[in-house]
Design a protein around this motif. Structure first.
Motif, mmCIF file in Angstrom:
data_model
loop_
_atom_site.group_PDB
_atom_site.id
_atom_site.type_symbol
_atom_site.label_atom_id
_atom_site.label_comp_id
_atom_site.label_asym_id
_atom_site.label_seq_id
_atom_site.Cartn_x
_atom_site.Cartn_y
_atom_site.Cartn_z
ATOM 1 N N VAL A 1 48.040 29.199 42.091
ATOM 2 C CA VAL A 1 46.945 29.477 40.879
ATOM 3 C C VAL A 1 47.212 28.912 39.968
ATOM 4 O O VAL A 1 47.995 28.714 39.557
ATOM 5 C CB VAL A 1 46.727 30.878 40.373
ATOM 6 N N THR B 1 44.638 39.297 37.352
ATOM 7 C CA THR B 1 42.631 38.832 38.185
ATOM 8 C C THR B 1 43.280 38.479 39.105
ATOM 9 O O THR B 1 42.486 38.469 40.489
ATOM 10 C CB THR B 1 41.656 38.749 37.482
ATOM 11 N N SER B 2 44.239 37.017 39.169
ATOM 12 C CA SER B 2 44.401 36.978 40.566
ATOM 13 C C SER B 2 45.123 37.049 41.094
ATOM 14 O O SER B 2 45.594 36.573 42.023
ATOM 15 C CB SER B 2 44.227 34.984 40.233
ATOM 16 N N ALA C 1 44.417 36.001 33.415
ATOM 17 C CA ALA C 1 43.977 34.728 34.593
ATOM 18 C C ALA C 1 45.021 35.366 35.846
ATOM 19 O O ALA C 1 44.679 35.657 37.558
ATOM 20 C CB ALA C 1 43.553 33.300 33.991
ATOM 21 N N GLU D 1 43.452 28.751 44.272
ATOM 22 C CA GLU D 1 42.796 29.020 43.635
ATOM 23 C C GLU D 1 42.603 29.074 42.308
ATOM 24 O O GLU D 1 43.855 28.207 41.861
ATOM 25 C CB GLU D 1 43.015 31.316 43.769
ATOM 26 N N VAL E 1 41.124 29.495 38.089
ATOM 27 C CA VAL E 1 40.774 30.303 37.595
ATOM 28 C C VAL E 1 40.545 29.909 35.572
ATOM 29 O O VAL E 1 41.126 29.493 34.995
ATOM 30 C CB VAL E 1 41.438 31.447 36.753
ATOM 31 N N ARG E 2 39.088 30.080 35.340
ATOM 32 C CA ARG E 2 38.834 29.079 33.803
ATOM 33 C C ARG E 2 39.447 29.968 32.615
ATOM 34 O O ARG E 2 39.145 31.242 33.200
ATOM 35 C CB ARG E 2 36.916 29.144 34.055
ATOM 36 N N VAL F 1 45.092 27.222 36.854
ATOM 37 C CA VAL F 1 44.097 27.569 35.754
ATOM 38 C C VAL F 1 43.448 26.585 35.073
ATOM 39 O O VAL F 1 44.664 25.299 34.925
ATOM 40 C CB VAL F 1 45.110 28.165 33.957
#
Length: 673
Positions: free
Chosen positions: A39, A82-83, A79, A57, A59-60, A41
């Protein structure tokens, strides 16, 4: 490569990479090899960055400013939650050594891939770390902590310790804020600068003063420690080639360290790690006197992966990120100290977006063409089309060469640098090749002042081949001339060398160089192409050319533009020193050193600009009365007027802060940025 066969780590299968650029991409590669989900960021400035596309994946986490994104603990932990990430790899820099971040991860039930809180707290404070390891038999540099001391008390202690001294922030690393002080008169400004940088970079302005060891070598030892009490070292790295305390070229093993000293260094590094119950990958750094390589002193311990870790990977065969993951998952190390072997030699060069010929000022812009060299390892933060902004560190890639010995590794590194193509932004690749060719580097007779003793770097004149490419580009650009030229007779636009009543003459093309010179270049014949050249055209009409191992920025000019450039050059050479002081780069004004209307002397600091984690003082080009046009905290553009210094017998210059000029900025490199 000597990496062991992949075996998926147990304990977690999804890892959030709390970083950006080349280190994020490098961690993602190992995660993919081990069959684990990654993941990423990203900030708004990195929305299209390579690491974002390569992760499973993304995430901002906030806007471009690091303080509101990559340094935002709450956003990063959110982040991860939630991921569905069960672990976080912090990379290096940003939050990698932040104990509050490690604690926040633990509170959220997320594994922090790094050491425990005790190691982060002790080793994250240079003063405490030095006192701690000294009590465990590790040799340290003489010095004192300035914590809680007034400037007068610091001055008195400095006098007792003796000059020269090195002033450095207790928190953080990477050489940020370090100041060399050779006399009592230099101490007040050094303290102010070190505190300002430390506060901005680390949120802690506590300082440490140490004896300055002249002509030192910077040697560091890679350690690995598991949660079962095993600590091993993977040999040393030579990190002596530095500029402004920032490493430029690193290698493993060190040419100055023999087997006996390596054993002693390794033992000291393992003792330092064991004293804080270390877990994971870490680096213990030492200073070694150039004249006494068997004598070493502890500097600090970096409780994270290092930028230069690839050289250790190439000579030992261990994937350090894989080892970090396994240790964090609770696995014991699968090898002992006796299993560690150093095979061959590896050297790494850091490629920065900067202009060495302009005092190494950071560069920004779009990467028009990126092409890594074949046959070597390149860890890159950019691709063709990537944007390099002033928001983050200017390092854009690392080129790492491996050979059977040091001579072969150096030769392969130089060849790889020559074959690395970056068009669209200035880089330090030419400087790196010049550095590799230095006698001291070739022989291994180095110290941390070697780069400072080199003459100012010049990129050299554009080769005939590069000029030919620019001239060819002129013909291509002529196919779609500006509107003003479209109104001219097609005969004059044809550029054939035709003259009424005369035989044709050889046609030339005016080409402007990055230095402002305008050169007449014979026009190549129609259809001419140059083998091996790579070129790209930027939005301002400059042609970036990579040929024969060098990159040049050139611009073909029409007749009117060529005449204007020549006249402007004559005016510049005849003019007196420009009273306007311009910003050498885009950035933030962090300090204004003089009051409006003050009288200054040549070389006095007027303002200081911060960009890409570095401070750059702007100096008075001559004596006179200063008028300041900016304020601390203001964001400025490159070449924006910051102040005017008018001779005392001349009227103050009219403000032209909005003028977008390309005149040279009056600046000098900060000695300790």
């Amino acid at each position: 490569m000597f990496f062991p066969l992949p075996e998926p780590a147990d304990g977690f299968d999804t890892v959030l990479v709390a970083n950006r650029g080349e280190i994020a991409r490098r961690v993602i590669r190992t995660l993919r090899r081990l069959g684990m989900r990654s993941v990423a960021v990203y900030s708004d400035a990195d929305a299209d960055a390579p690491h974002v596309r390569e992760a499973d994946e993304a995430v901002r986490i906030g806007p471009g400013a690091a303080a509101q994104s990559y340094l935002d603990i709450g956003a990063v932990v959110a982040a991860a939650v939630t991921s569905g990430a069960q672990a976080v790899h912090p990379g290096y820099g940003f939050l990698s050594e932040n104990v509050a971040f490690a604690r926040a991860c633990a509170e959220a039930g997320i594994v922090f891939i790094g050491p425990g809180e005790r190691a982060l707290e002790i080793m994250g404070d240079k003063i405490r770390a030095k006192e701690h390891v000294a009590s465990h038999g590790v040799p340290t540099v003489p010095g004192f902590s300035a914590a809680g001391m007034t400037d007068a008390e610091i001055s008195a202690s400095a006098e007792r310790a003796g000059f020269p001294l090195l002033v450095k922030p207790s928190a953080g690393g990477g050489g940020k804020g370090m100041q060399v002080v050779r006399s009592a008169a230099e101490l007040p400004e050094a303290l102010a600068t070190a505190r300002r940088v430390a506060s901005a970079a680390f949120g802690d302005d506590t300082l440490l003063l140490e004896r300055l060891i002249e002509r030192p070598r910077h040697i560091e030892v890679q350690v690995l420690a598991d949660a079962h009490g095993t600590v091993v070292h993977l040999g040393e790295r030579e990190c002596t080639l530095q500029r402004r305390h920032q490493k430029v070229i690193e290698e493993a093993p060190s040419p100055a360290i023999d087997a006996r000293t390596r054993e002693r260094l390794g033992a000291a590094a393992c003792a330092a790690a064991a004293s804080v119950d270390y877990r994971g990958a870490g680096t213990v750094e030492f200073l070694v006197a150039a004249s006494r390589p068997d004598e070493f002193f502890f500097i600090e311990m970096n409780t994270r992966l290092q930028v230069e870790h690839p050289v250790t990977e190439l000579v030992t065969g261990f994937d350090l990120v894989e080892q970090q993951l396994r240790i964090a998952a609770g696995e014991p190390l699968r090898f002992s100290q006796d299993d560690v072997r150093l095979v061959g030699h590896a050297i790494e060069a850091r490629v920065y977006a900067e202009a060495p010929e302009r005092g190494f000022l950071p560069a920004t812009g779009e990467v028009l063409v990126w092409r890594g060299a074949p046959g070597v390892r390149t860890d890159s933060a950019v691709e063709t089309g990537s944007a390099v902004t002033a928001d983050y560190d200017p390092m854009i890639a690392k080129v790492i060469a491996h050979g059977s010995d040091r001579v072969e590794a150096l030769a392969r590194l130089d060849e790889a640098l020559a074959d690395t193509v970056v068009l669209g932004i200035d880089t330090n690749i030419g400087f790196l090749r010049a550095l590799v060719a230095e006698d001291g580097v070739q022989t291994g007779d180095m110290d941390t002042g070697l780069i400072d003793r080199m003459p100012p770097y010049t990129s050299g004149e554009a080769s005939a081949a590069a000029l030919d490419v620019a001239a060819i580009s002129a013909d291509l650009m002529a196919a779609t001339p500006p509107a003003a030229e479209r109104r001219a007779s097609p005969l004059w636009r044809a550029g054939t060398g035709w003259r009424s009543g005369e035989a044709p003459v050889a046609r030339t093309v005016a080409v402007e160089t990055a230095d402002g010179d305008v050169l007449p270049v014979p026009a190549p014949p129609a259809g001419h192409a140059l083998d091996g050249a790579i070129d790209a055209l930027d939005a301002d009409g400059w042609v970036w050319v990579h040929v024969d191992g060098a990159t040049h920025r050139l611009r073909p000019l029409g007749r009117r533009a060529a005449m204007q450039r020549r006249l402007a050059a004559r005016e510049r050479s005849a003019a007196a020193s420009d009273p306007a002081l311009r910003a050498p780069m885009p950035g933030a004004v962090v300090a204004v050193h003089v009051a409006d209307g003050a009288t200054v002397a040549t070389g006095d600091r007027i303002v200081t600009i911060e960009a890409m984690k570095m401070e750059h003082p702007v100096l008075a080009p001559h004596g006179g009365v200063v008028r300041v046009d900016v304020a601390a905290g203001e964001q400025v553009r490159r070449d924006q007027v910051l102040a005017h210094v008018s001779p005392v017998d001349a009227p103050a210059a009219a403000s032209d802060s909005s003028h977008d000029s390309t005149a040279d900025a009056h600046e000098a490199p900060a000695p300790t940025a």
